[in-house]
Motif scaffolding. Structure first.
Motif, PDB file in Angstrom:
ATOM      1  N   PHE A   1       9.027  -6.099  -1.881  1.00  0.00           N
ATOM      2  CA  PHE A   1       9.446  -5.067  -2.931  1.00  0.00           C
ATOM      3  C   PHE A   1       8.316  -4.727  -3.888  1.00  0.00           C
ATOM      4  N   ALA A   2       7.690  -5.892  -4.205  1.00  0.00           N
ATOM      5  CA  ALA A   2       6.507  -5.980  -5.070  1.00  0.00           C
ATOM      6  C   ALA A   2       5.359  -5.051  -4.591  1.00  0.00           C
ATOM      7  N   LEU A   3       5.177  -5.256  -3.306  1.00  0.00           N
ATOM      8  CA  LEU A   3       4.159  -4.555  -2.484  1.00  0.00           C
ATOM      9  C   LEU A   3       4.546  -3.158  -2.338  1.00  0.00           C
ATOM     10  N   ILE A   4       5.817  -2.858  -2.058  1.00  0.00           N
ATOM     11  CA  ILE A   4       6.129  -1.447  -2.023  1.00  0.00           C
ATOM     12  C   ILE A   4       5.788  -0.731  -3.159  1.00  0.00           C
ATOM     13  N   ASP A   5       6.065  -1.394  -4.450  1.00  0.00           N
ATOM     14  CA  ASP A   5       5.989  -0.768  -5.695  1.00  0.00           C
ATOM     15  C   ASP A   5       4.476  -0.356  -5.819  1.00  0.00           C
ATOM     16  N   VAL A   6       3.656  -1.513  -5.765  1.00  0.00           N
ATOM     17  CA  VAL A   6       2.252  -1.105  -5.887  1.00  0.00           C
ATOM     18  C   VAL A   6       1.802   0.213  -5.113  1.00  0.00           C
ATOM     19  N   LEU A   7       2.116  -0.191  -3.494  1.00  0.00           N
ATOM     20  CA  LEU A   7       1.638   1.066  -2.425  1.00  0.00           C
ATOM     21  C   LEU A   7       2.341   2.308  -2.747  1.00  0.00           C
ATOM     22  N   ASP A   8       3.374   2.421  -3.729  1.00  0.00           N
ATOM     23  CA  ASP A   8       3.792   3.754  -4.063  1.00  0.00           C
ATOM     24  C   ASP A   8       2.840   4.577  -4.968  1.00  0.00           C
TER      25      ASP A   8
ATOM     26  N   ARG B   1      -3.467  10.680   9.467  1.00  0.00           N
ATOM     27  CA  ARG B   1      -2.516  11.159  10.247  1.00  0.00           C
ATOM     28  C   ARG B   1      -1.282  10.406   9.938  1.00  0.00           C
ATOM     29  N   ALA B   2      -1.446   9.491   9.289  1.00  0.00           N
ATOM     30  CA  ALA B   2       0.041   8.543   8.591  1.00  0.00           C
ATOM     31  C   ALA B   2       0.458   9.151   7.140  1.00  0.00           C
ATOM     32  N   GLY B   3       1.578   8.959   6.991  1.00  0.00           N
ATOM     33  CA  GLY B   3       2.225   9.824   5.789  1.00  0.00           C
ATOM     34  C   GLY B   3       2.020   8.824   4.723  1.00  0.00           C
ATOM     35  N   LYS B   4       2.790   9.045   3.681  1.00  0.00           N
ATOM     36  CA  LYS B   4       2.741   8.134   2.380  1.00  0.00           C
ATOM     37  C   LYS B   4       2.855   6.542   2.706  1.00  0.00           C
ATOM     38  N   LEU B   5       1.982   5.836   2.281  1.00  0.00           N
ATOM     39  CA  LEU B   5       2.072   4.451   2.437  1.00  0.00           C
ATOM     40  C   LEU B   5       3.341   3.945   2.083  1.00  0.00           C
ATOM     41  N   ALA B   6       3.912   3.031   2.930  1.00  0.00           N
ATOM     42  CA  ALA B   6       5.196   2.020   2.837  1.00  0.00           C
ATOM     43  C   ALA B   6       6.516   3.249   2.642  1.00  0.00           C
TER      44      ALA B   6
ATOM     45  N   GLN C   1      12.635  -9.515  12.726  1.00  0.00           N
ATOM     46  CA  GLN C   1      12.853  -8.239  11.656  1.00  0.00           C
ATOM     47  C   GLN C   1      11.603  -8.487  10.594  1.00  0.00           C
ATOM     48  N   PHE C   2      11.185  -9.683  10.043  1.00  0.00           N
ATOM     49  CA  PHE C   2      10.129  -9.680   9.375  1.00  0.00           C
ATOM     50  C   PHE C   2       8.833  -9.075  10.126  1.00  0.00           C
ATOM     51  N   SER C   3       8.903  -9.542  11.220  1.00  0.00           N
ATOM     52  CA  SER C   3       7.544  -8.843  11.976  1.00  0.00           C
ATOM     53  C   SER C   3       7.494  -7.423  12.219  1.00  0.00           C
ATOM     54  N   ASP C   4       8.757  -6.733  12.063  1.00  0.00           N
ATOM     55  CA  ASP C   4       9.044  -5.314  12.522  1.00  0.00           C
ATOM     56  C   ASP C   4       8.509  -4.720  11.187  1.00  0.00           C
ATOM     57  N   TRP C   5       9.000  -5.217  10.047  1.00  0.00           N
ATOM     58  CA  TRP C   5       8.553  -4.555   8.472  1.00  0.00           C
ATOM     59  C   TRP C   5       7.244  -4.741   8.354  1.00  0.00           C
ATOM     60  N   LEU C   6       6.901  -5.726   8.433  1.00  0.00           N
ATOM     61  CA  LEU C   6       5.161  -6.049   8.339  1.00  0.00           C
ATOM     62  C   LEU C   6       4.377  -5.042   9.320  1.00  0.00           C
ATOM     63  N   SER C   7       4.782  -4.511  10.274  1.00  0.00           N
ATOM     64  CA  SER C   7       4.019  -3.814  11.454  1.00  0.00           C
ATOM     65  C   SER C   7       3.849  -2.461  10.868  1.00  0.00           C
ATOM     66  N   GLN C   8       4.789  -2.111   9.976  1.00  0.00           N
ATOM     67  CA  GLN C   8       4.764  -0.739   9.375  1.00  0.00           C
ATOM     68  C   GLN C   8       3.547  -0.737   8.456  1.00  0.00           C
ATOM     69  N   LEU C   9       3.164  -1.859   7.852  1.00  0.00           N
ATOM     70  CA  LEU C   9       2.244  -1.922   6.924  1.00  0.00           C
ATOM     71  C   LEU C   9       0.924  -2.402   7.521  1.00  0.00           C
ATOM     72  N   ALA C  10       0.953  -2.634   8.735  1.00  0.00           N
ATOM     73  CA  ALA C  10      -0.320  -3.189   9.310  1.00  0.00           C
ATOM     74  C   ALA C  10      -1.651  -2.262   9.209  1.00  0.00           C
ATOM     75  N   LEU C  11      -1.240  -1.135   9.273  1.00  0.00           N
ATOM     76  CA  LEU C  11      -2.695  -0.196   9.090  1.00  0.00           C
ATOM     77  C   LEU C  11      -3.171  -0.308   7.718  1.00  0.00           C
ATOM     78  N   THR C  12      -2.296  -0.332   6.854  1.00  0.00           N
ATOM     79  CA  THR C  12      -2.807  -0.380   5.414  1.00  0.00           C
ATOM     80  C   THR C  12      -3.606  -1.807   5.010  1.00  0.00           C
ATOM     81  N   GLU C  13      -2.939  -2.894   5.488  1.00  0.00           N
ATOM     82  CA  GLU C  13      -3.424  -4.028   5.556  1.00  0.00           C
ATOM     83  C   GLU C  13      -4.853  -4.491   6.207  1.00  0.00           C
ATOM     84  N   GLN C  14      -4.847  -3.822   7.480  1.00  0.00           N
ATOM     85  CA  GLN C  14      -6.243  -3.607   8.157  1.00  0.00           C
ATOM     86  C   GLN C  14      -7.299  -2.914   7.424  1.00  0.00           C
ATOM     87  N   ALA C  15      -6.998  -1.731   7.137  1.00  0.00           N
ATOM     88  CA  ALA C  15      -7.890  -0.867   6.461  1.00  0.00           C
ATOM     89  C   ALA C  15      -8.425  -1.610   5.193  1.00  0.00           C
TER      90      ALA C  15
END
Length: 249
Positions: A48-55, A104-109, A153-167
């Motif tokens: 949730f802290a990460l989502i707040d920052v990426l917002d 192409r991606a929408g808003k982060l997180a 489930q953890f893996s599925d959530w993190l996969s949605q942030l993979a592009l941001t993490e890799q970039a």
């Protein structure tokens, strides 16, 4: 052999945010592999802290600009005869792919913000003690699920942030490699220098010096003061000369 510590200090707000995001990703990766209720609750707190920052609205444009700078620099290097063309082309393709996919991606997180399970939890975790089970019985139930199901489930959530993490990792790695470590002596534990438009300081030192660095400054000038732990004041300035290595990136 004394272990080396690498302390990094940002010289602008953009890099400060990048390092915070990287730190949160590192924590998430570790917590997602651990079992136990305390670790799982820490995972949600960190997520949730990460989502707040990426917002923040400036992170995606900053990443795109930095990826463009990386691309431009790689193109310049490609004209140098001593540069490995194979390795350079791989990096150039990465930079281009990250730019294309981020555009192409929408808003982060955004998907995680709208997740029907996570959204109510995020509101409760923002309150002191708000994750008590009488407030979020769905969380108590989720924590009782088999470990394999939770980790998936953890893996599925993190996969949605993979592009941001890799970039982000690509950009930070590029920035870090701009500076080479050089040996420096801080007389009386103090060193200062012009920043010359640098964005990041990397300080390598060991426990043998019995002190740790603190940095003040900006993109124009910076100062490094080595401090020692103190039982009376928490920390105090080191009065002895300190040998360390510095990379300005």
């Amino acid at each position: 052999m004394t272990a080396e510590i690498v302390y990094e200090h940002p010289l602008n707000n953009k890099i400060r945010t990048y390092l915070r995001i990287e730190h949160l990703f590192t924590q998430l990766s570790a917590l997602g592999q651990q079992g136990g209720e305390a670790q799982q609750l820490s995972f949600f707190t960190t997520l949730f802290a990460l989502i707040d920052v990426l917002d923040r609205s400036d992170i995606k444009p900053d990443l795109l600009k930095d990826l463009e700078r990386c691309e431009s620099q790689l193109v310049l290097w490609s004209r140098h005869p001593s540069v490995s063309d194979q390795k350079l082309q791989a990096l150039l393709q990465q930079a281009l792919r990250f730019q294309t996919e981020l555009l192409r991606a929408g808003k982060l997180a955004q998907a995680l913000k709208e997740d029907k399970f996570l959204a109510p939890l995020r509101q409760r975790f923002a309150l002191p003690g708000g994750c008590c089970y009488f407030d979020v019985p769905q969380l108590q139930y989720w924590l009782s699920l088999p470990d394999a199901e939770q980790r998936q489930q953890f893996s599925d959530w993190l996969s949605q942030l993979a592009l941001t993490e890799q970039a982000l990792a690509f950009v930070l790695n590029f920035i870090r490699q701009r500076g080479e470590f050089t040996q420096i002596e801080a007389e009386n534990g103090f060193f200062q220098q012009n920043a010359e438009q640098f964005e990041l300081l990397r300080i390598k030192y060991t426990h043998a010096c019995c002190s740790f660095p603190t940095v003040s400054g900006n993109r124009y000038r910076y100062a490094i003061r080595f401090m020692q732990l103190s039982e009376q004041d928490g920390r105090s300035a080191c009065a002895e000369s300190v040998q360390f290595q510095l990379a300005c990136c």
